[in-house]
Design a protein around this motif. Structure first.
Motif, PDB file in Angstrom:
ATOM      1  N   ASP A   1       4.091   5.468 -11.945  1.00 12.13           N
ATOM      2  CA  ASP A   1       3.216   5.623 -12.329  1.00 12.13           C
ATOM      3  C   ASP A   1       2.029   7.286 -11.774  1.00 12.13           C
ATOM      4  OD1 ASP A   1       2.990   2.350 -11.032  1.00 12.13           O
ATOM      5  OD2 ASP A   1       4.634   3.773  -9.124  1.00 12.13           O
TER       6      ASP A   1
ATOM      7  N   THR B   1      -1.504   8.685 -11.981  1.00 14.92           N
ATOM      8  CA  THR B   1      -2.754   8.974 -11.192  1.00 14.92           C
ATOM      9  C   THR B   1      -3.889   9.970 -12.227  1.00 14.92           C
ATOM     10  OG1 THR B   1      -5.125   9.109 -10.135  1.00 14.92           O
ATOM     11  CG2 THR B   1      -2.618  10.255  -9.189  1.00 14.92           C
TER      12      THR B   1
ATOM     13  N   PRO C   1       2.631  -0.031  -7.420  1.00 17.73           N
ATOM     14  CA  PRO C   1       3.052  -1.649  -7.450  1.00 17.73           C
ATOM     15  C   PRO C   1       4.131  -1.748  -6.085  1.00 17.73           C
ATOM     16  CG  PRO C   1       3.585  -1.065  -9.209  1.00 17.73           C
ATOM     17  CD  PRO C   1       3.661   0.530  -8.916  1.00 17.73           C
TER      18      PRO C   1
ATOM     19  N   GLN D   1       0.626  -1.531  -0.540  1.00 19.27           N
ATOM     20  CA  GLN D   1      -0.302   0.143   0.075  1.00 19.27           C
ATOM     21  C   GLN D   1       1.011   1.248  -0.169  1.00 19.27           C
ATOM     22  OE1 GLN D   1      -2.178   1.556  -0.704  1.00 19.27           O
ATOM     23  NE2 GLN D   1      -3.654   0.421  -0.087  1.00 19.27           N
TER      24      GLN D   1
ATOM     25  N   ASP E   1      -7.109   2.892  -3.710  1.00 18.06           N
ATOM     26  CA  ASP E   1      -8.162   1.443  -4.838  1.00 18.06           C
ATOM     27  C   ASP E   1      -6.540   0.832  -5.617  1.00 18.06           C
ATOM     28  OD1 ASP E   1     -10.357   2.650  -3.269  1.00 18.06           O
ATOM     29  OD2 ASP E   1     -11.331   3.381  -4.779  1.00 18.06           O
ATOM     30  N   THR E   2      -6.101   1.337  -6.123  1.00 23.87           N
ATOM     31  CA  THR E   2      -5.399   0.613  -6.220  1.00 23.87           C
ATOM     32  C   THR E   2      -3.859   1.256  -7.076  1.00 23.87           C
ATOM     33  OG1 THR E   2      -7.012  -0.346  -8.761  1.00 23.87           O
ATOM     34  CG2 THR E   2      -4.479  -0.049  -9.446  1.00 23.87           C
TER      35      THR E   2
ATOM     36  N   THR F   1      -6.672   5.632  -8.444  1.00 19.82           N
ATOM     37  CA  THR F   1      -5.921   4.468  -8.930  1.00 19.82           C
ATOM     38  C   THR F   1      -4.896   5.280 -10.287  1.00 19.82           C
ATOM     39  OG1 THR F   1      -7.081   4.409 -10.611  1.00 19.82           O
ATOM     40  CG2 THR F   1      -8.807   3.084  -9.311  1.00 19.82           C
ATOM     41  N   TRP F   2      -3.468   3.872  -9.117  1.00 20.91           N
ATOM     42  CA  TRP F   2      -2.538   4.168  -9.682  1.00 20.91           C
ATOM     43  C   TRP F   2      -1.644   3.633 -11.383  1.00 20.91           C
ATOM     44  CZ3 TRP F   2       0.367   9.227  -9.085  1.00 20.91           C
ATOM     45  CH2 TRP F   2       0.031   9.419  -7.330  1.00 20.91           C
ATOM     46  N   ARG F   3      -1.039   3.403 -12.280  1.00 27.92           N
ATOM     47  CA  ARG F   3      -0.679   2.685 -13.069  1.00 27.92           C
ATOM     48  C   ARG F   3       0.395   2.839 -13.627  1.00 27.92           C
ATOM     49  NH1 ARG F   3      -1.099   3.552 -18.911  1.00 27.92           N
ATOM     50  NH2 ARG F   3      -2.114   5.746 -18.942  1.00 27.92           N
TER      51      ARG F   3
END
Length: 362
Positions: free
Chosen positions: A320, A322, A295, A275, A291-292, A328-330
């Motif tokens: 990452d 957002t 990593p 987290q 929420d996401t 959320t992150w990618r």
């Protein structure tokens, strides 16, 4: 935290360059028959200092930025990173610069970390041609991690706890002189609690008087907030991993007095960070987990200019994005950067180990 992080973090590994930050490929946005534009990406720039790790980075504009790092190194560009001038303070080769705050292309204040007299502050008004040492720590137990400014005159620097409380250094003249503030308004530090000198973002401001301090190393990772330029503080817990000297909140970013982001985790490469990000909408009184989340551990974070919802977080294993305010992150890149910052004109910069520096291209 200054001591533990400084001793261990230099062993962590590097990566490559940032890719697209858009949900759809650039080709999908182009009319037929027109050449596709490259997707937004990090464009690497040659700093000329591959031996240096840069953790201090203020983005002045798309053209101008400063870098501060190991071996007492300070670099400056005014041509978008095409060339970098070495403007390191004379005799600073043994110092570790971890934060630099700039008031334009010619005025800047730089912080060196370390125990005792290794913690110092220098200021320049002529683009680094000359420097003045404006503070040298004389407290054997103090270890300064980060600094932040409210405006061109008022700023703070923070040390790991001394006598059970974080120590706050204050300036009212743009870093020309500094005063240790009384600690009567500072809540007691938790056992093992300290700050991380990882990206120059463990202390951040928004507006004329609000400042936030990120902590780690204790049973809980906390964010402390002051609404009166560091005289009194309140503390709030976060869901970011804690309970170990290597874990906590490493960086903060606030786009206004209410909306903020926190990133961190565990900086050891063999440990997970389940987290690694949190967000607040009430000025740091309460923090919600993403929420996401990213990593893995992240050490730097910044809001994209003129956006209410988009931000970038960087770390040893990637970058990452957002687009929903930190919910959320990618991951958009797997390269290594330690710190990231954006200027009001849209110029965004990132920097890290092995002299790495890049500018955001759109």
């Amino acid at each position: 935290m200054g001591r533990t992080f400084w001793a261990v973090a230099a062993t962590v590994v590097a990566g490559a360059v940032l890719a697209a930050l858009t949900a759809a490929p650039a080709q999908a946005r182009e009319p037929r028959g027109r050449a596709a534009r490259p997707a937004p990406h990090w464009a690497p720039k040659d700093s000329g200092a591959p031996q240096v790790r840069f953790r201090g980075l203020p983005a002045v504009s798309r053209s101008a930025a400063w870098l501060a790092g190991t071996a007492g190194t300070v670099l400056r560009t005014t041509d978008g990173g095409a060339s970098w001038r070495d403007v390191s303070p004379p005799g600073a080769g043994e110092l570790q610069f971890r934060d630099v705050e700039a008031f334009g292309a010619r005025r800047a204040v730089v912080l060196a970390i370390g125990e005792g007299e290794a913690s110092r502050v220098y200021r320049t008004d002529d683009g680094g041609t000359t420097w003045t040492e404006t503070f040298r720590n004389t407290g054997a137990r103090a270890f300064y991690d980060c600094m932040a400014f409210f405006d061109h005159r008022h700023g703070l620097a923070v040390s790991d706890p001394v006598d059970g409380r974080f120590r706050i250094l204050s300036t009212k003249d743009g870093g020309r002189s500094w005063t240790v503030l009384p600690d009567t308004g500072m809540p007691p530090a938790l056992d093992g609690e300290a700050g991380f000198a990882a990206s120059g973002q463990c202390l951040v401001t928004a507006g004329a008087k609000d400042v936030w301090l990120a902590t780690g190393g204790a049973a809980r990772a906390r964010v402390l907030h002051s609404a009166d330029r560091g005289l009194t503080w309140t503390a709030a817990g976060t869901p970011v991993p804690a309970g170990d000297p290597a874990r906590g909140v490493f960086a903060l970013a606030f786009r206004d007095r209410a909306h903020g982001l926190a990133v961190g985790g565990d900086y050891r490469p063999d440990q997970t960070s389940p987290q690694a990000a949190a967000r607040t909408g009430d000025g740091g009184r309460h923090w919600s987990p993403a929420d996401t989340p990213p990593p893995a551990y992240r050490s730097g974070v910044t809001w994209l200019p003129h956006s209410r919802s988009a931000a970038l977080a960087v770390g040893l294993t990637g970058t990452d994005l957002t687009t929903d305010g930190g919910r959320t992150w990618r991951t958009v890149d797997t390269g290594s950067y330690d710190t990231v910052d954006c200027a009001s004109d849209g110029g965004c910069w990132a920097a890290g180990e092995q002299g790495r520096v890049a500018i955001w291209e759109r």
